[in-house]
Design an enzyme around this catalytic site. Sequence first.
Site, PDB file in Angstrom:
ATOM      1  N   SER A 194       0.813  -1.219   0.000  1.00 36.09           N
ATOM      2  CA  SER A 194       0.000   0.000   0.000  1.00 36.09           C
ATOM      3  C   SER A 194       0.842   1.263   0.000  1.00 36.09           C
ATOM      4  O   SER A 194       0.320   2.357  -0.222  1.00 36.09           O
ATOM      5  CB  SER A 194      -0.944   0.018   1.209  1.00 36.09           C
ATOM      6  OG  SER A 194      -0.223   0.096   2.418  1.00 36.09           O
TER       7      SER A 194
ATOM      8  N   LYS B 274      -6.333   4.710   8.083  1.00 36.01           N
ATOM      9  CA  LYS B 274      -5.214   5.510   7.578  1.00 36.01           C
ATOM     10  C   LYS B 274      -5.583   6.994   7.507  1.00 36.01           C
ATOM     11  O   LYS B 274      -4.791   7.864   7.907  1.00 36.01           O
ATOM     12  CB  LYS B 274      -4.798   4.993   6.207  1.00 36.01           C
ATOM     13  CG  LYS B 274      -4.162   3.610   6.240  1.00 36.01           C
ATOM     14  CD  LYS B 274      -3.897   3.070   4.841  1.00 36.01           C
ATOM     15  CE  LYS B 274      -3.232   1.700   4.905  1.00 36.01           C
ATOM     16  NZ  LYS B 274      -2.974   1.132   3.571  1.00 36.01           N
TER      17      LYS B 274
END
Length: 667
Positions: free
Chosen positions: A518, A561
């Site tokens: 990611s 996140k």
Amino acid sequence: MNKVAGLTKQQLGFDQQHAKTLLENHSWLDAVGLSLGQERAQNAFTFFSTPQCSEQHMMVLGYPAIDSKALIRELLLSNPLVTDNVFDVVYCEDVTNARTPICLNLPQGQGIKFSRLVHSWLKRASSLTTEKPESDTKFFSDELAPLLKVFKRLPKVLTFLNDLAKQLDNGYALSHPILVNNFVTHQADDTFPIVFCDNPDSVKLFGDIAHITEQGTTVANHHLLQPGLLHQANGGVLVLPSDRLLENPQLWFELKSSLFDRQIKWTSANHWLDPQAIDLKTQIILVGDALSYKGLLDLDPDIIQLFPLIAEVNHQFALENEQDFVKYAGYLQNIARRANCVDLTSDALVALMNYSSFLIEHQQRMSLDSAMFKSLIQQAQVFAQDKSKIDSEHILQAIDAFNHRKNRIAQYSFEAIKDKQLLLVTDGQQIGQINALSVLDTDLDSFGEPSRVTAAVYYGDGDIGDVERKVDQAGNIHAKGVAILTSYLHQKFAMDDEIPLDANLVFEQSYQGIDGDSAAMASLLCLLSAFAQKPLNQGIAVTGAMDQFGNILAIGGVNEKIVGFYNVCKANGFDKQQGVIIPASNVPNLNLPQEIRDAIESNQFSIFPVDHIEQAIGLGFSLPAGVLDHDGCYPPESLYGAIEGRIDDLNNPQAPQISLLSRLKFW
């Protein structure tokens, strides 16, 4: 590439207003059971309950957050087994060998009746024998006829009674004053038994033979037989945890032997007592996960023969139409009633649905974690106190309390950022530095934490050095991500000549292992900045995987996140230039807290969805990536043009110009 617009407030999570409107239009919600969304399991239980599959057992592949017992019970009751296999069991003394008690199967509800009638017969015949001791009449046989008439359709019972009467008439003395042990009994109108066992062992499953001591001698008789769960569930269903069988292989092989032989044998038989085995009509359900099923396969491949039915439990429910909203609300209301709580208001149901969407990380899918919802609703009931219904504020209080109880590590991490012990810059511009987003998992929680990624370049041959990988702090998927972005760089800038620069990529202040791809998009932007010597906006954090052609791919943990970076920006101070770049394919996964939604609506914070790395370049650098012209060159004012120019200068250095005075000097 087209300019990327930030997301609007309506795109940031579950549409609570729409759900509220739908529920307000349904004043009454039908209770929906735990089998909602469990089509695969329903299919398996449909076969499980048929006479044709009565010898097939089932493996239920579930997960901890669902109330497996309640779900299995509900599916069994909605797909009932026939009661033809349910029978009472009595043990009687064997007049030919007292060491081997005889097992008699009687119709459901007839065991106690048999015991009572036999006791009356023995008492009556014994009294006649006592009254006329000199008579040659065989009182036990003569008085047996009414009893034989009652049980005339049971040949084994008739044989036992006739043999018993003959032996008693010949003077046989019973070893115990009570002939019949009502081993397993049912009511005549009972449904098939459903028995759960969380921690099975051999005695619990197969029963035991107790012993007593009389005048220093160990004695055992048929009245000391103790039924196991296999006996109690006979004719019905026994539910066992598969991981316990894995921990005790011997128990599995004992169970396997009984299932193949269709008999419940006495594993505790000894030289004092060895009772007859009982016919096994039980169907077994093992509950576990895919890992435990694989473990059983590795232990014994025969499990495929015994457990051909697999029921996978679904953990989410898709909201495909308005009716699905109503069904799911009924599902939540039913959980509240099962938990003996007051009903939920429509606002409380919407709050739970919003939280459910957050758990699944999808705006149109709901969690089926019934055990977790039950606990949460019970805790909300505490906040509701004596109110007639649980409202949204009580649900939110319960969620906040739940999150607070498990966020110790997340709080320590955030405090380290606030105290500047972790260096994170959220304003201004810097070359070769970017904020990547990651998720840290603990035993209780997962939370987002930004990571400062830096890149340093130096003269070389185009190699990208991954420091985390070199020191064994990165996994294989992370290494794959770095390899992909390296491939992208070489496609762009090494088609005609080598890249005369090497780079080191570092996750600064990272002291634990990392894995996943990611951070690929963030790492590439950081490298491009270092190669071009162009600064990146530090208020823009980045998360996203990518392929070799620059397409941005979805990642997990997008909500955690974003929340993690938002909290850092909040601590450092907002300047209306901060935001997050995410994959466009992750937009349906967004379900952000109300505070962040409000900040985005007021343009204090932004979320930018991108499909390609070049869109992210325009956001992170405030200049275009660049498009090849007719000569195969990038515009000098673009990012790619700056990198191309630097590579060209290093590969083709110009000779230094010599002044006229120097020329005359060496002439």
